[in-house]
Design a protein around this motif. Structure first.
Motif, PDB file in Angstrom:
ATOM      1  N   GLY A  50       0.792  -1.224   0.000  1.00  0.00           N
ATOM      2  CA  GLY A  50       0.000   0.000   0.000  1.00  0.00           C
ATOM      3  C   GLY A  50       0.822   1.270   0.000  1.00  0.00           C
ATOM      4  O   GLY A  50       0.274   2.369  -0.033  1.00  0.00           O
ATOM      5  N   PHE A  51       2.161   1.156   0.069  1.00  0.00           N
ATOM      6  CA  PHE A  51       3.000   2.345   0.057  1.00  0.00           C
ATOM      7  C   PHE A  51       3.035   2.974  -1.329  1.00  0.00           C
ATOM      8  O   PHE A  51       2.753   2.328  -2.341  1.00  0.00           O
ATOM      9  CB  PHE A  51       4.428   2.013   0.483  1.00  0.00           C
ATOM     10  N   ASP A  52       3.411   4.258  -1.373  1.00  0.00           N
ATOM     11  CA  ASP A  52       3.632   4.943  -2.635  1.00  0.00           C
ATOM     12  C   ASP A  52       4.763   4.242  -3.386  1.00  0.00           C
ATOM     13  O   ASP A  52       5.825   3.977  -2.823  1.00  0.00           O
ATOM     14  CB  ASP A  52       4.006   6.401  -2.348  1.00  0.00           C
ATOM     15  N   GLU A  53       4.544   3.956  -4.661  1.00  0.00           N
ATOM     16  CA  GLU A  53       5.575   3.260  -5.439  1.00  0.00           C
ATOM     17  C   GLU A  53       6.835   4.096  -5.595  1.00  0.00           C
ATOM     18  O   GLU A  53       7.890   3.572  -5.962  1.00  0.00           O
ATOM     19  CB  GLU A  53       5.018   2.866  -6.810  1.00  0.00           C
ATOM     20  N   ASN A  54       6.739   5.411  -5.335  1.00  0.00           N
ATOM     21  CA  ASN A  54       7.940   6.249  -5.390  1.00  0.00           C
ATOM     22  C   ASN A  54       8.980   5.804  -4.364  1.00  0.00           C
ATOM     23  O   ASN A  54      10.174   6.069  -4.526  1.00  0.00           O
ATOM     24  CB  ASN A  54       7.582   7.720  -5.145  1.00  0.00           C
ATOM     25  N   VAL A  55       8.513   5.140  -3.296  1.00  0.00           N
ATOM     26  CA  VAL A  55       9.444   4.623  -2.287  1.00  0.00           C
ATOM     27  C   VAL A  55      10.427   3.653  -2.944  1.00  0.00           C
ATOM     28  O   VAL A  55      11.629   3.677  -2.659  1.00  0.00           O
ATOM     29  CB  VAL A  55       8.673   3.915  -1.149  1.00  0.00           C
ATOM     30  N   VAL A  56       9.913   2.797  -3.828  1.00  0.00           N
ATOM     31  CA  VAL A  56      10.772   1.851  -4.523  1.00  0.00           C
ATOM     32  C   VAL A  56      11.767   2.599  -5.406  1.00  0.00           C
ATOM     33  O   VAL A  56      12.963   2.288  -5.421  1.00  0.00           O
ATOM     34  CB  VAL A  56       9.938   0.868  -5.379  1.00  0.00           C
ATOM     35  N   GLU A  57      11.296   3.594  -6.151  1.00  0.00           N
ATOM     36  CA  GLU A  57      12.166   4.345  -7.057  1.00  0.00           C
ATOM     37  C   GLU A  57      13.299   5.020  -6.309  1.00  0.00           C
ATOM     38  O   GLU A  57      14.451   5.015  -6.756  1.00  0.00           O
ATOM     39  CB  GLU A  57      11.345   5.382  -7.817  1.00  0.00           C
ATOM     40  N   VAL A  58      12.983   5.599  -5.145  1.00  0.00           N
ATOM     41  CA  VAL A  58      14.007   6.285  -4.348  1.00  0.00           C
ATOM     42  C   VAL A  58      15.092   5.314  -3.901  1.00  0.00           C
ATOM     43  O   VAL A  58      16.290   5.594  -4.013  1.00  0.00           O
ATOM     44  CB  VAL A  58      13.363   6.975  -3.125  1.00  0.00           C
ATOM     45  N   HIS A  59      14.686   4.147  -3.406  1.00  0.00           N
ATOM     46  CA  HIS A  59      15.670   3.177  -2.920  1.00  0.00           C
ATOM     47  C   HIS A  59      16.433   2.507  -4.065  1.00  0.00           C
ATOM     48  O   HIS A  59      17.612   2.180  -3.906  1.00  0.00           O
ATOM     49  CB  HIS A  59      14.984   2.131  -2.034  1.00  0.00           C
ATOM     50  N   ILE A  60      15.780   2.315  -5.202  1.00  0.00           N
ATOM     51  CA  ILE A  60      16.493   1.800  -6.368  1.00  0.00           C
ATOM     52  C   ILE A  60      17.575   2.784  -6.788  1.00  0.00           C
ATOM     53  O   ILE A  60      18.718   2.393  -7.096  1.00  0.00           O
ATOM     54  CB  ILE A  60      15.521   1.539  -7.541  1.00  0.00           C
ATOM     55  N   SER A  61      17.252   4.070  -6.809  1.00  0.00           N
ATOM     56  CA  SER A  61      18.237   5.090  -7.196  1.00  0.00           C
ATOM     57  C   SER A  61      19.422   5.099  -6.240  1.00  0.00           C
ATOM     58  O   SER A  61      20.581   5.189  -6.668  1.00  0.00           O
ATOM     59  CB  SER A  61      17.572   6.469  -7.224  1.00  0.00           C
ATOM     60  N   SER A  62      19.131   5.002  -4.937  1.00  0.00           N
ATOM     61  CA  SER A  62      20.202   4.987  -3.947  1.00  0.00           C
ATOM     62  C   SER A  62      21.082   3.749  -4.103  1.00  0.00           C
ATOM     63  O   SER A  62      22.317   3.822  -4.040  1.00  0.00           O
ATOM     64  CB  SER A  62      19.599   5.022  -2.536  1.00  0.00           C
ATOM     65  N   LEU A  63      20.443   2.602  -4.344  1.00  0.00           N
ATOM     66  CA  LEU A  63      21.192   1.357  -4.528  1.00  0.00           C
ATOM     67  C   LEU A  63      22.057   1.433  -5.774  1.00  0.00           C
ATOM     68  O   LEU A  63      23.226   1.015  -5.763  1.00  0.00           O
ATOM     69  CB  LEU A  63      20.212   0.185  -4.621  1.00  0.00           C
ATOM     70  N   ARG A  64      21.517   2.004  -6.834  1.00  0.00           N
ATOM     71  CA  ARG A  64      22.297   2.143  -8.064  1.00  0.00           C
ATOM     72  C   ARG A  64      23.532   3.002  -7.856  1.00  0.00           C
ATOM     73  O   ARG A  64      24.615   2.700  -8.372  1.00  0.00           O
ATOM     74  CB  ARG A  64      21.426   2.757  -9.165  1.00  0.00           C
ATOM     75  N   ARG A  65      23.391   4.096  -7.138  1.00  0.00           N
ATOM     76  CA  ARG A  65      24.543   4.978  -6.909  1.00  0.00           C
ATOM     77  C   ARG A  65      25.691   4.219  -6.256  1.00  0.00           C
ATOM     78  O   ARG A  65      26.861   4.408  -6.603  1.00  0.00           O
ATOM     79  CB  ARG A  65      24.132   6.179  -6.044  1.00  0.00           C
TER      80      ARG A  65
END
Length: 264
Positions: A224-239
């Protein structure tokens, strides 16, 4: 009566009634990689699609005793509703079901999920077995079957689809069983707990696309969380994974989700 028979509790996921039980009465595990229990793959989520109580209930009980997290439904409508929220690692799919049969539901699973599929059939015809396997099933069991055979086939399918061992490697990225140690080349990466869980889940499904909903359910335990949460953590992991100009391993598959691998 069902509770006494199976030791299960009636719960609802995404508005769908189903029988669901984990060994510790908890929700879906957020661990991305499976544990190893007596040489087998444990902790995986298994969804059973079978309309016959005399078959479904003993299977649920046996798999729960093996340490799996188990949910069960009786038809295709419930299957489609439960797939995104439960995010199974393996689906046990009966062929002879009311409404749409197992072959039709196999197409649904392959369109919307990365789960392995083990088909149950009472029809020992070569054409049926070939149709299931060419349609994307990973294995099949012919009814009536011994429970020991079913459990052995489940372990075998999960080992093939989620290789175990001390580590998982993707190019020069090495991740140990519980993602507590992550290395890119000779460098150890400092990841947060959430990043480790996210990478562990991607690694367990490497070279396969996983949706944001599947990631939310597996890593955060709730979709039920905002899917933007996934995008933020994916970006951090990629860095962190790409620091120093290293190649990209976490790819975006537009409209579908993310994939960990050398190419998208």
């Amino acid at each position: 009566m069902l509770d006494r028979l199976c030791g299960l509790s009636l719960s609802t996921a995404a508005g769908v009634p189903c029988y669901r039980h984990s060994p510790h009465d908890a929700g879906p595990s957020a661990d991305g990689l499976f544990t190893r229990q007596n040489g087998h793959v444990g902790g995986a989520r298994i969804l059973i699609v079978e309309d016959s109580d005399p078959i479904r209930l003993p299977v649920v009980t046996a798999l729960t005793a093996q340490g799996f997290q188990v949910a069960s439904v009786t038809d295709g409508s419930d299957l489609e509703s439960l797939l995104p929220s439960f995010a199974p690692d393996l689906v046990i799919l009966d062929i002879m079901l009311p409404g749409r049969d197992g072959f039709e539901l196999l197409k649904v699973i392959r369109r919307t999920s990365t789960a392995a599929v083990l088909m149950l059939t009472a029809r020992d015809a070569l054409a049926d077995r070939v149709q299931g396997l060419t349609g994307g099933a990973d294995d099949y069991v012919i009814k009536p079957f011994a429970m020991a055979e079913l459990v052995a086939r489940i372990h075998a399918v999960l080992r093939r689809s989620r290789p175990g061992g001390s580590s998982i490697s993707v190019d020069d990225l090495v991740i140990n069983d519980d993602a507590t140690l992550v290395q890119r080349g000779q460098e150890s990466l400092d990841l947060t707990e959430t990043e480790r869980r996210l990478l562990g889940y991607l690694a367990a499904h490497r070279d396969r696309v996983v949706s944001k909903t599947q990631i939310l359910t597996a890593v955060w335990g709730y979709d039920g969380f905002d899917e933007n949460v996934v995008e933020v953590h994916i970006s951090s992991l990629r860095r962190k994974l790409e620091a120093g100009g290293r190649s990209r391993l976490v790819h975006t598959v537009r409209g579908r989700g993310y994939l960990l691998g050398t190419t998208a």
